[in-house]
Design a protein around this motif. Structure first.
Motif, mmCIF file in Angstrom:
data_model
loop_
_atom_site.group_PDB
_atom_site.id
_atom_site.type_symbol
_atom_site.label_atom_id
_atom_site.label_comp_id
_atom_site.label_asym_id
_atom_site.label_seq_id
_atom_site.Cartn_x
_atom_site.Cartn_y
_atom_site.Cartn_z
ATOM 1 N N PHE A 23 10.926 -0.658 -4.069
ATOM 2 C CA PHE A 23 10.178 -1.866 -3.728
ATOM 3 C C PHE A 23 9.831 -2.662 -4.975
ATOM 4 O O PHE A 23 9.933 -2.188 -6.092
ATOM 5 C CB PHE A 23 8.893 -1.508 -2.959
ATOM 6 N N ARG A 24 9.399 -3.906 -4.749
ATOM 7 C CA ARG A 24 8.779 -4.768 -5.746
ATOM 8 C C ARG A 24 7.407 -5.097 -5.192
ATOM 9 O O ARG A 24 7.187 -5.071 -3.998
ATOM 10 C CB ARG A 24 9.580 -6.055 -5.937
ATOM 11 N N GLY A 25 6.484 -5.406 -6.058
ATOM 12 C CA GLY A 25 5.135 -5.702 -5.583
ATOM 13 C C GLY A 25 4.265 -4.468 -5.642
ATOM 14 O O GLY A 25 4.424 -3.625 -6.525
ATOM 15 N N THR A 26 3.353 -4.352 -4.673
ATOM 16 C CA THR A 26 2.390 -3.251 -4.645
ATOM 17 C C THR A 26 2.466 -2.523 -3.315
ATOM 18 O O THR A 26 2.400 -3.152 -2.257
ATOM 19 C CB THR A 26 0.955 -3.776 -4.861
ATOM 20 N N VAL A 27 2.589 -1.195 -3.380
ATOM 21 C CA VAL A 27 2.611 -0.363 -2.178
ATOM 22 C C VAL A 27 1.478 0.646 -2.281
ATOM 23 O O VAL A 27 1.300 1.297 -3.308
ATOM 24 C CB VAL A 27 3.971 0.353 -2.005
ATOM 25 N N ASN A 28 0.720 0.769 -1.182
ATOM 26 C CA ASN A 28 -0.378 1.722 -1.089
ATOM 27 C C ASN A 28 0.021 2.825 -0.119
ATOM 28 O O ASN A 28 0.230 2.568 1.053
ATOM 29 C CB ASN A 28 -1.638 1.009 -0.607
ATOM 30 N N LEU A 29 0.135 4.064 -0.620
ATOM 31 C CA LEU A 29 0.459 5.228 0.205
ATOM 32 C C LEU A 29 -0.808 6.035 0.451
ATOM 33 O O LEU A 29 -1.476 6.441 -0.498
ATOM 34 C CB LEU A 29 1.455 6.142 -0.509
ATOM 35 N N GLU A 30 -1.132 6.276 1.703
ATOM 36 C CA GLU A 30 -2.262 7.133 2.063
ATOM 37 C C GLU A 30 -1.787 8.369 2.814
ATOM 38 O O GLU A 30 -2.536 9.311 2.986
ATOM 39 C CB GLU A 30 -3.270 6.368 2.932
ATOM 40 N N GLY A 31 -0.537 8.385 3.269
ATOM 41 C CA GLY A 31 -0.004 9.495 4.055
ATOM 42 C C GLY A 31 0.807 10.456 3.204
ATOM 43 O O GLY A 31 0.517 10.688 2.038
ATOM 44 N N ARG A 32 1.865 11.023 3.819
ATOM 45 C CA ARG A 32 2.726 11.987 3.141
ATOM 46 C C ARG A 32 4.079 11.344 2.861
ATOM 47 O O ARG A 32 4.635 10.664 3.715
ATOM 48 C CB ARG A 32 2.929 13.228 3.999
ATOM 49 N N PHE A 33 4.615 11.603 1.661
ATOM 50 C CA PHE A 33 5.939 11.107 1.291
ATOM 51 C C PHE A 33 6.671 12.202 0.540
ATOM 52 O O PHE A 33 6.092 12.875 -0.313
ATOM 53 C CB PHE A 33 5.842 9.859 0.408
ATOM 54 N N LYS A 34 7.981 12.348 0.855
ATOM 55 C CA LYS A 34 8.822 13.322 0.162
ATOM 56 C C LYS A 34 10.149 12.644 -0.165
ATOM 57 O O LYS A 34 10.771 12.060 0.715
ATOM 58 C CB LYS A 34 9.060 14.545 1.039
ATOM 59 N N GLY A 35 10.565 12.688 -1.440
ATOM 60 C CA GLY A 35 11.831 12.076 -1.832
ATOM 61 C C GLY A 35 11.786 11.515 -3.232
ATOM 62 O O GLY A 35 11.320 12.177 -4.155
ATOM 63 N N GLU A 36 12.242 10.261 -3.374
ATOM 64 C CA GLU A 36 12.249 9.566 -4.661
ATOM 65 C C GLU A 36 11.615 8.195 -4.489
ATOM 66 O O GLU A 36 11.822 7.536 -3.471
ATOM 67 C CB GLU A 36 13.673 9.391 -5.168
ATOM 68 N N ILE A 37 10.874 7.773 -5.513
ATOM 69 C CA ILE A 37 10.251 6.449 -5.502
ATOM 70 C C ILE A 37 10.648 5.727 -6.777
ATOM 71 O O ILE A 37 10.479 6.243 -7.877
ATOM 72 C CB ILE A 37 8.718 6.549 -5.411
ATOM 73 N N SER A 38 11.194 4.517 -6.601
ATOM 74 C CA SER A 38 11.613 3.689 -7.730
ATOM 75 C C SER A 38 11.148 2.265 -7.454
ATOM 76 O O SER A 38 11.457 1.707 -6.398
ATOM 77 C CB SER A 38 13.133 3.737 -7.864
ATOM 78 N N ALA A 39 10.400 1.700 -8.414
ATOM 79 C CA ALA A 39 9.845 0.385 -8.142
ATOM 80 C C ALA A 39 9.619 -0.426 -9.405
ATOM 81 O O ALA A 39 9.260 0.104 -10.442
ATOM 82 C CB ALA A 39 8.524 0.522 -7.401
ATOM 83 N N ALA A 40 9.813 -1.724 -9.262
ATOM 84 C CA ALA A 40 9.434 -2.682 -10.301
ATOM 85 C C ALA A 40 8.097 -3.265 -9.869
ATOM 86 O O ALA A 40 7.956 -4.456 -9.636
ATOM 87 C CB ALA A 40 10.489 -3.767 -10.419
ATOM 88 N N GLY A 41 7.139 -2.376 -9.684
ATOM 89 C CA GLY A 41 5.840 -2.811 -9.211
ATOM 90 C C GLY A 41 4.826 -1.708 -9.356
ATOM 91 O O GLY A 41 4.983 -0.796 -10.172
ATOM 92 N N THR A 42 3.783 -1.773 -8.514
ATOM 93 C CA THR A 42 2.660 -0.851 -8.591
ATOM 94 C C THR A 42 2.635 0.058 -7.371
ATOM 95 O O THR A 42 2.719 -0.411 -6.244
ATOM 96 C CB THR A 42 1.330 -1.630 -8.670
ATOM 97 N N LEU A 43 2.492 1.354 -7.624
ATOM 98 C CA LEU A 43 2.322 2.332 -6.554
ATOM 99 C C LEU A 43 0.894 2.841 -6.608
ATOM 100 O O LEU A 43 0.415 3.279 -7.659
ATOM 101 C CB LEU A 43 3.291 3.505 -6.737
ATOM 102 N N ILE A 44 0.215 2.770 -5.462
ATOM 103 C CA ILE A 44 -1.131 3.312 -5.329
ATOM 104 C C ILE A 44 -1.027 4.535 -4.435
ATOM 105 O O ILE A 44 -0.580 4.435 -3.291
ATOM 106 C CB ILE A 44 -2.105 2.295 -4.708
ATOM 107 N N VAL A 45 -1.419 5.694 -4.952
ATOM 108 C CA VAL A 45 -1.414 6.935 -4.184
ATOM 109 C C VAL A 45 -2.869 7.218 -3.840
ATOM 110 O O VAL A 45 -3.660 7.625 -4.691
ATOM 111 C CB VAL A 45 -0.793 8.096 -4.994
#
Length: 88
Positions: free
Chosen positions: A23-45
């Protein structure tokens, strides 16, 4: 949140995802994620989140659980009760 105009996507506590997240931009994760994350942005866990992933982002803000390595181009923020198992 300071400096961010908006959140591009929000995944709530009841969401479970598996795969590759890009993704680009900002993503907020509050649940469960399994895999790979690649971003030109901000990840909020969020504090309810559990992420099992190799993560490569511009900025990451962690309050939840991450199992995996984190690479950030600009900034890594850890806020209580963050729990990271992996290399930063």
């Amino acid at each position: 949140m300071k400096g961010d105009a908006s959140i591009s996507a929000f995944f709530g506590a009841d969401v479970e995802l598996e795969g590759n997240l890009k993704f680009r931009g900002t993503v907020n994760l509050e649940g469960r994620f399994k895999g790979e994350i690649s971003a030109a942005g901000t990840l909020i866990v969020g504090d309810q989140a559990t992420v099992e992933a190799e993560i490569h982002v511009s900025t990451i803000i962690v309050m939840g659980v991450i199992i995996g390595d984190i690479k950030a181009e600009k900034k890594i923020e850890l806020h209580a009760p963050a729990n990271v198992t992996g290399d930063i």
